[in-house]
Each structure stands twice: as structure tokens, then as C-alpha cells.
Design a protein around this motif. Structure first.
Motif, PDB file in Angstrom:
ATOM      1  N   GLY A 134      -6.365 -48.436   6.076  1.00  0.00           N
ATOM      2  CA  GLY A 134      -5.987 -48.256   4.276  1.00  0.00           C
ATOM      3  C   GLY A 134      -5.053 -47.361   4.229  1.00  0.00           C
ATOM      4  N   PRO A 135      -4.908 -47.797   2.646  1.00  0.00           N
ATOM      5  CA  PRO A 135      -3.733 -47.324   1.816  1.00  0.00           C
ATOM      6  C   PRO A 135      -2.839 -46.113   1.770  1.00  0.00           C
ATOM      7  CG  PRO A 135      -5.632 -48.938   0.500  1.00  0.00           C
ATOM      8  CD  PRO A 135      -6.522 -48.101   1.112  1.00  0.00           C
ATOM      9  N   ALA A 136      -2.201 -45.991   1.495  1.00  0.00           N
ATOM     10  CA  ALA A 136      -1.283 -44.691   1.759  1.00  0.00           C
ATOM     11  C   ALA A 136      -2.531 -43.497   1.561  1.00  0.00           C
ATOM     12  CB  ALA A 136       0.148 -44.602   0.870  1.00  0.00           C
ATOM     13  N   GLY A 137      -2.780 -43.670   0.387  1.00  0.00           N
ATOM     14  CA  GLY A 137      -3.726 -42.637  -0.534  1.00  0.00           C
ATOM     15  C   GLY A 137      -4.922 -42.351   0.277  1.00  0.00           C
ATOM     16  N   VAL A 138      -5.654 -43.334   1.163  1.00  0.00           N
ATOM     17  CA  VAL A 138      -6.930 -43.393   1.754  1.00  0.00           C
ATOM     18  C   VAL A 138      -6.704 -42.842   2.668  1.00  0.00           C
ATOM     19  CG1 VAL A 138      -8.488 -44.228   2.571  1.00  0.00           C
ATOM     20  CG2 VAL A 138      -8.245 -45.180   0.571  1.00  0.00           C
ATOM     21  N   ARG A 139      -5.194 -43.042   3.363  1.00  0.00           N
ATOM     22  CA  ARG A 139      -5.082 -42.210   4.664  1.00  0.00           C
ATOM     23  C   ARG A 139      -5.103 -41.334   5.184  1.00  0.00           C
ATOM     24  NH1 ARG A 139      -0.459 -46.670   7.272  1.00  0.00           N
ATOM     25  NH2 ARG A 139      -1.739 -48.359   7.124  1.00  0.00           N
ATOM     26  N   LEU A 140      -4.182 -40.479   3.709  1.00  0.00           N
ATOM     27  CA  LEU A 140      -4.056 -38.533   3.785  1.00  0.00           C
ATOM     28  C   LEU A 140      -5.433 -38.082   3.278  1.00  0.00           C
ATOM     29  CD1 LEU A 140      -0.988 -38.721   1.443  1.00  0.00           C
ATOM     30  CD2 LEU A 140      -1.163 -38.463   3.519  1.00  0.00           C
ATOM     31  N   CYS A 141      -6.466 -39.045   3.231  1.00  0.00           N
ATOM     32  CA  CYS A 141      -7.958 -38.082   2.833  1.00  0.00           C
ATOM     33  C   CYS A 141      -8.395 -38.411   3.857  1.00  0.00           C
ATOM     34  CB  CYS A 141      -8.530 -39.169   1.449  1.00  0.00           C
ATOM     35  SG  CYS A 141      -8.005 -38.603  -0.114  1.00  0.00           S
ATOM     36  N   VAL A 142      -8.123 -39.250   4.648  1.00  0.00           N
ATOM     37  CA  VAL A 142      -8.699 -39.507   6.101  1.00  0.00           C
ATOM     38  C   VAL A 142      -8.349 -38.147   7.188  1.00  0.00           C
ATOM     39  CG1 VAL A 142      -9.102 -40.907   8.454  1.00  0.00           C
ATOM     40  CG2 VAL A 142      -9.189 -41.879   5.688  1.00  0.00           C
ATOM     41  N   ILE A 143      -7.353 -38.178   6.544  1.00  0.00           N
ATOM     42  CA  ILE A 143      -6.333 -36.374   7.693  1.00  0.00           C
ATOM     43  C   ILE A 143      -6.982 -35.798   7.170  1.00  0.00           C
ATOM     44  CG2 ILE A 143      -4.446 -34.840   7.738  1.00  0.00           C
ATOM     45  CD1 ILE A 143      -2.595 -37.562   7.774  1.00  0.00           C
ATOM     46  N   LYS A 144      -7.708 -34.941   5.844  1.00  0.00           N
ATOM     47  CA  LYS A 144      -8.489 -33.344   5.273  1.00  0.00           C
ATOM     48  C   LYS A 144      -9.775 -34.367   5.994  1.00  0.00           C
ATOM     49  CE  LYS A 144      -9.546 -30.212   2.953  1.00  0.00           C
ATOM     50  NZ  LYS A 144      -8.485 -29.300   3.318  1.00  0.00           N
ATOM     51  N   PHE A 145     -10.292 -35.236   5.780  1.00  0.00           N
ATOM     52  CA  PHE A 145     -11.685 -35.535   7.146  1.00  0.00           C
ATOM     53  C   PHE A 145     -11.777 -34.911   7.950  1.00  0.00           C
ATOM     54  CE2 PHE A 145     -14.635 -38.268   8.756  1.00  0.00           C
ATOM     55  CZ  PHE A 145     -15.936 -37.837   8.415  1.00  0.00           C
ATOM     56  N   ALA A 146     -10.414 -35.768   8.961  1.00  0.00           N
ATOM     57  CA  ALA A 146     -10.641 -35.183  10.548  1.00  0.00           C
ATOM     58  C   ALA A 146     -10.223 -33.766  10.215  1.00  0.00           C
ATOM     59  CB  ALA A 146     -10.008 -35.632  11.236  1.00  0.00           C
ATOM     60  N   GLN A 147      -9.280 -32.927   9.643  1.00  0.00           N
ATOM     61  CA  GLN A 147      -9.642 -31.311   9.910  1.00  0.00           C
ATOM     62  C   GLN A 147     -10.753 -30.999   9.641  1.00  0.00           C
ATOM     63  OE1 GLN A 147      -7.354 -29.666   6.693  1.00  0.00           O
ATOM     64  NE2 GLN A 147      -8.361 -27.727   7.058  1.00  0.00           N
ATOM     65  N   CYS A 148     -12.048 -31.365   8.949  1.00  0.00           N
ATOM     66  CA  CYS A 148     -12.654 -31.087   8.438  1.00  0.00           C
ATOM     67  C   CYS A 148     -14.271 -31.282  10.184  1.00  0.00           C
ATOM     68  CB  CYS A 148     -13.787 -31.504   7.795  1.00  0.00           C
ATOM     69  SG  CYS A 148     -12.553 -30.783   5.676  1.00  0.00           S
ATOM     70  N   VAL A 149     -13.782 -32.137  10.285  1.00  0.00           N
ATOM     71  CA  VAL A 149     -14.578 -32.217  11.563  1.00  0.00           C
ATOM     72  C   VAL A 149     -13.812 -31.626  12.103  1.00  0.00           C
ATOM     73  CG1 VAL A 149     -15.244 -34.502  13.597  1.00  0.00           C
ATOM     74  CG2 VAL A 149     -14.804 -35.273  10.817  1.00  0.00           C
ATOM     75  N   VAL A 150     -12.833 -31.519  13.360  1.00  0.00           N
ATOM     76  CA  VAL A 150     -12.276 -30.871  13.908  1.00  0.00           C
ATOM     77  C   VAL A 150     -12.847 -29.199  13.964  1.00  0.00           C
ATOM     78  CG1 VAL A 150     -10.324 -29.531  15.124  1.00  0.00           C
ATOM     79  CG2 VAL A 150     -10.472 -32.414  14.898  1.00  0.00           C
ATOM     80  N   ALA A 151     -12.803 -28.492  12.695  1.00  0.00           N
ATOM     81  CA  ALA A 151     -13.251 -27.694  12.274  1.00  0.00           C
ATOM     82  C   ALA A 151     -14.787 -27.224  12.916  1.00  0.00           C
ATOM     83  CB  ALA A 151     -12.823 -27.085  11.131  1.00  0.00           C
ATOM     84  N   ALA A 152     -15.503 -28.075  12.589  1.00  0.00           N
ATOM     85  CA  ALA A 152     -16.916 -28.352  12.800  1.00  0.00           C
ATOM     86  C   ALA A 152     -16.865 -28.606  14.276  1.00  0.00           C
ATOM     87  CB  ALA A 152     -17.921 -29.056  11.466  1.00  0.00           C
ATOM     88  N   GLN A 153     -16.502 -28.760  14.681  1.00  0.00           N
ATOM     89  CA  GLN A 153     -16.858 -29.341  15.749  1.00  0.00           C
ATOM     90  C   GLN A 153     -16.051 -28.875  17.193  1.00  0.00           C
ATOM     91  OE1 GLN A 153     -18.453 -33.923  14.733  1.00  0.00           O
ATOM     92  NE2 GLN A 153     -17.251 -33.740  16.992  1.00  0.00           N
TER      93      GLN A 153
END
Length: 714
Positions: A134-153
Motif C-alpha cells: 500500500g501507499p506510505a500513509g496506508v502502511r502506517l495505518c496497518v502498523i496501528k491495526f497490527a498493534q490492536c491485533v497483537v494487544a487483543a491476542q
């Protein structure tokens, strides 16, 4: 008449203003915009995506209402994600990050929510696929999403006093859930964490990704103590100055380094206050001090040096087509060596003369057998690495010609012309040297004579004493390797273990005498090599590498490894406490694997309990009141038995060290719930039988077993 997109957006903005005045309209308006988000106009879709992201991030909506809305909007989010627009996807990924924990908790509590979980899993798969594409801004949002997944699991706090009811963790998944598997979810979370931390091992600096990852993993370290040490160790191993920069844009590289340096300081200063960071606090302070000493002039010098190295590399690449220089005098003498050699007075040709290419060289009379094996190996490897391929082929051809002249005629190997393309290999073009039967017989006779003279035939178990069949020169049978007795196998095994310990000492010396110890450790860590690699190897050899109970030899091998590890740790316990923890964790894990097939086995009888107790017996007599590292050792043990806790009685009864003993007990009571009752039993015993310790015991018992204190007062 249908309104245009601009008119609809104007009305939607009025609805947003209404929500800002009264947040109770949030659920009603959010449900109302879901059909609008399905319209084809990109502007409407972008507005709805932004509204969804802001709405689920707002604290104005209650958790129960948010959960219901999250389940309802999953189809809309999944459909809008298919729109190929960077800003739209960035808003939707932020929305998905907010709803992930809500839908995860809903699926944990409702076994019939399989459909909602499948839709969320589809969204997760698509979002993670944009991490690299994805574009640079989308990749940064994916990092935030991955953080939420790791925190929940991942696992949350084990202390019930610190558990937040609103926190969603792997503990939310009930045992035996219909479609959620804890092991699979935790494995996925750790894989995503590895992918998050991989940015610190990249060869190039990406300031935006590093900054986003720093704040993401920093938040995880604060809420997930189980992975905090792993995150901190990865950050502390990160050296921004060792990465590659765009030397063509020094101003941008300088700015990137400045931002990375600032964010490292902010995150590490915040994480240093965490309880999980206590063992690493010294390293964090040292790392921050190193960052503080970094001056702009040093960065400028580094960038200039990198630019010079890049220019030199280009110049070297441009000179690849320059004709090769004439060989040095020594190599010219080698190439001029005669293809035949003269025999000595006895008519035999010594091996030294056969392979010698420098006439009159003093090296020809040197006895190489006097060199140690490791030194001879290093000299041979260095020589092979220094010689070029054409010279090596020419020298080999000379030796081959001498052999052919001695033992018979055959095709003489010649050095092929230099070719820059090493991939044009054709087996049909190679020259095969197949001597005739009389030549083989002559070689066999010479070898047998030399073997008789050296008297090695009876002493060397690997000697090739099988006769050569002249009728079948292609088959050279070898005698079977000597079968070792159990005692000999054990002796060889013990020698191997000793060599591992010796190699560890040599490995420590490499770091000790390195010009830049920190850089040396960082480079070795990137290769997966560190201080603990050999400990893990030996620990697994003693547990899973030998089949306990299979036979007496296997048990002796495992016992020898454990004895050596124990002696090594006890020689300097304070410095090797990490090694002790790694070993005992492997022993405990091996017991857990063993008990699956032998459920009647008790932990108290396991190798883990035996060696952990033996280590406590050896360490406790030599502790002093300031040895807080002992508390850390107890906290890192995977499981504590009642017998292990009873060993702390010696500390508690010693007036000089009683404070350390009671501190250890209080720590275990607060942070190791499975051992809490064992600790309280010991404290109650001391309270009832040792009056000198009553003051210290009473403070703890008043909080946890007040009835014992009241009964004693009565």
C-alpha cells in the motif's frame, strides 16, 4: 430530484455538528450513513469512512452500543476497502483497528457469532496484505491495526488487581470455545509482533515506519508485560547509525536521523519506568546516554564517509574490465615449475617434492606436522581465499602432470580460459582422469608400503585396509567404521560437550577484545548468534536431545550435560543468572511435554524441580542482604513448588538477610498467584514457631490471613 454529492456532504456535515452538541445521536446517525457509504461517489465514501473512524474512536459511545454498531458496520467496511484510494483505505483501517477488540470480545462471549468473526477475519487478511504493497500513509495505518491485533491476542496482566475490565486480551477467550483457538490466536499475534519489530533490522532507515512502530510497540509494552522485555531488547539492539542512508540527499538523511533519535528517546524514557523494564534499566540509561552524545557534526562526518565509500565502490566496479596485471614473482615461479620431479637416492619420490612448486624454497624442508591443527587449518583457508582461480588451476595441472608421469599416462588437466560467467557449466565439457589398471595397482602398492612403514594399519580404525580389485577399478570398498562401545561413546560425547564450553570462552573473548563491543554484539545478534545460543543447545540436548530412560548411556549423557551446566552457572551465579533461567525453563518445558504421555508423573520428581532446588540450595547460603537479583531469579522460574518456597526459610531466620527473604515472599505473593498459598504457609509457620520473625510476618498475615493473627492474640 436526487441531491448531488456536494449537497449530501453538506447535510452530513450538519449531522456531524449535531453530534458534537449531543453525542447521544451518534448511534442513530452512524446507522443512517451505512447505506450512504455504499454509493459510488468517492467523496461520499471518503466522508463516511472518516466518520466511522472518528465515531469508533470517540469515548462518547458506550462499549455495549459500540459493539453492536461494530458488528453492523463490518460489511460496509469490507466493501469500502475494495476501493483503490489511499485516504479512504487509511480511514477504514483506523476504523478496523478500533472495532477489532470489540468484535473479538463479542465473538468470545457469543458462540453463535461465527459469521461476524469470519467477516472480521476477512477484513484483517485484506488489511495485512497492504502492509508491503500500500501507499506510505496506508502502511502506517496497518502498523496501528497490527498493534490492536497483537494487544487483543496476547496475555494481559496476571495480577487481578491490575486487570482492567475494558481490556481485551487472549484471556477473554473461554476454554473450549466453539471456533476460537487460543494457541492459533497467540501464534498469529507473535508472528505480527515479529513483523512489527522487523523494521529495526532493516538495512535502510525509514523514519516514518520506525517512528510509527516505536509508538505502537511502546503502547504494547505498557499493557502487555509478557512481551515487554522482547520489545525492549529489540529496540536496544537497534543502531540507527549502522543503517544505510540516501547519501545523495544528505539533508533528508540528517532529518530522518534526527526524528528517529528524538522518538527513541521519548519511547525509551517512558518505558524505563515500567516494572518489566527493571532488569534492563541500566541498558536503557546507557543507550539514552549514547544518543545524547550524538552530535550533528558526527552525523555529517558519517554521511560524508558513506558518500566517499559509495564513490569508491562505483570506481571499483568501473575497473572490472581492466586487463589483469602480471602475476607476482612468486606466482611466476610457480607457473614455471617443471612438470616432472626427480627421485631421491632410494629411487622414491617424496610427497613433499611431488607437491612443491617453488624450487629451492626453505618451506620445502619445513615439517608442517609440527603445527597445531587449528593453525594449519587457518593458514590453508587463508591461502585458498587469497589465490585466484586461474593460478590455482595452473598449479593443479602441474601436480597432475607429475602424477601422470609417475604412475602412467592419461589426459593432462590444463587450466581453462578465464570466463566471467560462472553459470555456463556443462558436465560434458569436463576432463575426467581415469587411470588404467596398472597405474591403480602401482598406487595401491605404494600406499601399502607407506602404510607398513608408518605402522598405521593396526592403529588407525579408519585405515582403508581393503584390497583393491584390479578387475574393477571403479569400486573402492571401504571398511565399516569401528563400532564404539558405550564407554567410548560416552567419552566422545563428553569431549564434544567440553569443546562447546571452550568455544563459548573463545566467543566471549571475541566480544571482549573487539574494538567496538556494542557493534560486535549487534552484528552477531542480527545473525541470530548471541551469548545464550550455546545454552539453548545444551539445554535441549539434556532434555529433548537424549531419550530419558531409553538406556543407561542416554541417562549418563544427559546427566553429564546437566552437571556441566550446573557447575558453569555456580562458578559465577550473579553473572550467569540468565543462563540458569534459560536452562531451567527448558527443563520445565520438557517436563510439560513428558507429562502429556505420563500424566501420573509429579512435578516434584522432575529434573526441573531437582535442579532448581539444588541451585537454590547452592545459592542461598552465599546471598547477602543486597542481592536483589535473587528475587529476579525466583520471578523468572516457570513454576515454584512448596519445597522450593520452604528453602527461603533460611533467609527469613537469618537476622542479617531476613529483609531479603521477606521481600522475596512478598513479591511472590503479589505477582505469582500460583505460589501465593505456599508463601503464606511458610510465613504462618514462621509466625507461629519463631517469635523473632513475628513483626515481619504479622504485616503480611494481617492482609492475607488475618484470622491467624486474631487467633494468636486471643
Amino acid at each position: 430530484m436526487e441531491l448531488t454529492a456536494e449537497q449530501q456532504i453538506e447535510q452530513l456535515n450538519q449531522a456531524r455538528q449535531l453530534i458534537e452538541q449531543d453525542a447521544s445521536f451518534y448511534p442513530q446517525i452512524m446507522r443512517g450513513i451505512l447505506p450512504i457509504a455504499q454509493k459510488p461517489e468517492l467523496a461520499l465514501r471518503a466522508w463516511c469512512a472518516r466518520f466511522l473512524a472518528d465515531g469508533f474512536a470517540s469515548p462518547a459511545i458506550g462499549d455495549s452500543e459500540k459493539t453492536a454498531l461494530a458488528v453492523e458496520c463490518l460489511d460496509t467496511v469490507a466493501a469500502l476497502l475494495q476501493t483503490d484510494d489511499g485516504r479512504l483505505r487509511a480511514s477504514l483501517i483506523q476504523c478496523a483497528a478500533s472495532v477489532y477488540a470489540l468484535v473479538f470480545r463479542h465473538a468470545c462471549g457469543d458462540a453463535g457469532a461465527r459469521d461476524a468473526w469470519d467477516r472480521l477475519a476477512t477484513i484483517k487478511t485484506f488489511v495485512l496484505s497492504l502492509w508491503d504493497s500500500g501507499p506510505a500513509g496506508v502502511r502506517l495505518c496497518v502498523i496501528k491495526f497490527a498493534q490492536c491485533v497483537v494487544a487483543a491476542q496476547t496475555a494481559g496482566s496476571k495480577d487481578p488487581r491490575l486487570v482492567d475490565d475494558a481490556d481485551v486480551s487472549i484471556a477473554t477467550v473461554p476454554p473450549g470455545h466453539a471456533f476460537l483457538r487460543r494457541t492459533e490466536l497467540e501464534a498469529e499475534a507473535h508472528g505480527l509482533l515479529d513483523r512489527l519489530l522487523a523494521v529495526f533490522y532493516d538495512e535502510t532507515i525509514n523514519e516514518s515506519r520506525i517512528s510509527a512502530t516505536l509508538y505502537a510497540v511502546g503502547a504494547l509494552a505498557k499493557t502487555r508485560a509478557s512481551i515487554a522485555a522482547r520489545i525492549l531488547n529489540t529496540i536496544l539492539a537497534f543502531n540507527p547509525l549502522a543503517a544505510r542512508f540516501d547519501v545523495a540527499r544528505p539533508a533528508r538523511a540528517r532529518l530522518d536521523l534526527r526524528f528517529v533519535d528524538k522518538n527513541l528517546r521519548i519511547v525509551l524514557a517512558s518505558l524505563a519506568r515500567l516494572p518489566a523494564a527493571a532488569p534492563l534499566r541500566g541498558r536503557i540509561q546507557y543507550y539514552l546516554a549514547q544518543l545524547a552524545q550524538l552530535k550533528p557534526a558526527q552525523v555529517d562526518d558519517l554521511l560524508k564517509r558513506r558518500a566517499t565509500e559509495a564513490a569508491d565502490g562505483d570506481a571499483k566496479r568501473q575497473r572490472l574490465d581492466v586487463p589483469p596485471e602480471a602475476p607476482p614473482p612468486a606466482m611466476a615461479a610457480v607457473l614455471a615449475a617443471p612438470p616432472t620431479v626427480a627421485a631421491d637416492a632410494s629411487g622414491a619420490v617424496p610427497y613433499a617434492r611431488l607437491f612443491s612448486l617453488l624450487a629451492g624454497s626453505p618451506l620445502a624442508s619445513f615439517d608442517a606436522t609440527q603445527l597445531p591443527a587449528h593453525l594449519a587449518t587457518e593458514i590453508a583457508i587463508a591461502g585458498l581465499a587469497a589465490v585466484d582461480l586461474p593460478s590455482l588451476q595452473a598449479a593443479s595441472a602441474i601436480v597432475h602432470a607429475r602424477l601422470a608421469a609417475l604412475f602412467g599416462s592419461g589426459p593432462v588437466l590444463t587450466a581453462p580460459p578465464a570466463d566471467d560467467d560462472d553459470d555456463d557449466y556443462d558436465p560434458a565439457d569436463t576432463v575426467s582422469f581415469a587411470p588404467d589398471a596398472p597405474a591403480v595397482a602401482a598406487v595401491a602398492a605404494a600406499a601399502a608400503a607407506a602404510t607398513t612403514e608408518l605402522k598405521a594399519e593396526d592403529d588407525d580404525p579408519l585405515a582403508l585396509d581393503a584390497p583393491v580389485d584390479d578387475d574393477d577399478v571403479d569400486a573402492v570398498p571401504l571398511t565399516a567404521a569401528k563400532t564404539l562401545t558405550p564407554a567410548e561413546r560416552l567419552a566422545v560425547f563428553q569431549q564434544m560437550i567440553e569443546r562447546i564450553f571452550q568455544s563459548n570462552d573463545a566467543f566471549q573473548n571475541v566480544w571482549k577484545f573487539a574494538a567496538n563491543q556494542k557493534a560486535a554484539k549487534t552484528n552477531m545478534s542480527k545473525l541470530g548468534i548471541n551469548n545464550d545460543t550455546w545454552v539453548v543447545l545444551l539445554s535441549r540436548v539434556s532434555t529433548r536431545g537424549t531419550d530419558a530412560g531409553a538406556d543407561d548411556l542416554q541417562d549418563k549423557m544427559a546427566a553429564h550435560v546437566r552437571d556441566r551446566l550446573f557447575a558453569y552457572i555456580m562458578a559465577s551465579f550473579r553473572e550467569r543468572i540468565d543462563i540458569a533461567v534459560i536452562w531451567l525453563n527448558e527443563e520445565w518445558y520438557n517436563y510439560r511435554l513428558h507429562v502429556r504421555t505420563h500424566p501420573d508423573d509429579r512435578l516434584e520428581d522432575s529434573q526441573y524441580a531437582v535442579w532448581a532446588s539444588r541451585m537454590l540450595d547452592s545459592v542461598i547460603p552465599f546471598l547477602d542482604a543486597k542481592d536483589r537479583i535473587f528475587i529476579r531469579f525466583l520471578s523468572d522460574l516457570p513454576e515454584l513448588t512448596a519445597a522450593m518456597i520452604q528453602k527461603l526459610k533460611t533467609l527469613c531466620l537469618d537476622p542479617d538477610r531476613a529483609k531479603l527473604g521477606f521481600l522475596a515472599l512478598q513479591y511472590l505473593i503479589m505477582l505469582r498467584p500460583p505460589a501465593k498459598e505456599f508463601c503464606l504457609d511458610l510465613i504462618q509457620f514462621l509466625y507461629e514457631n519463631h517469635p523473632d520473625t513475628r513483626a515481619s510476618c504479622e504485616r503480611i498475615l494481617q492482609k492475607h490471613r488475618a484470622a491467624v493473627v486474631r487467633a494468636a492474640d486471643a
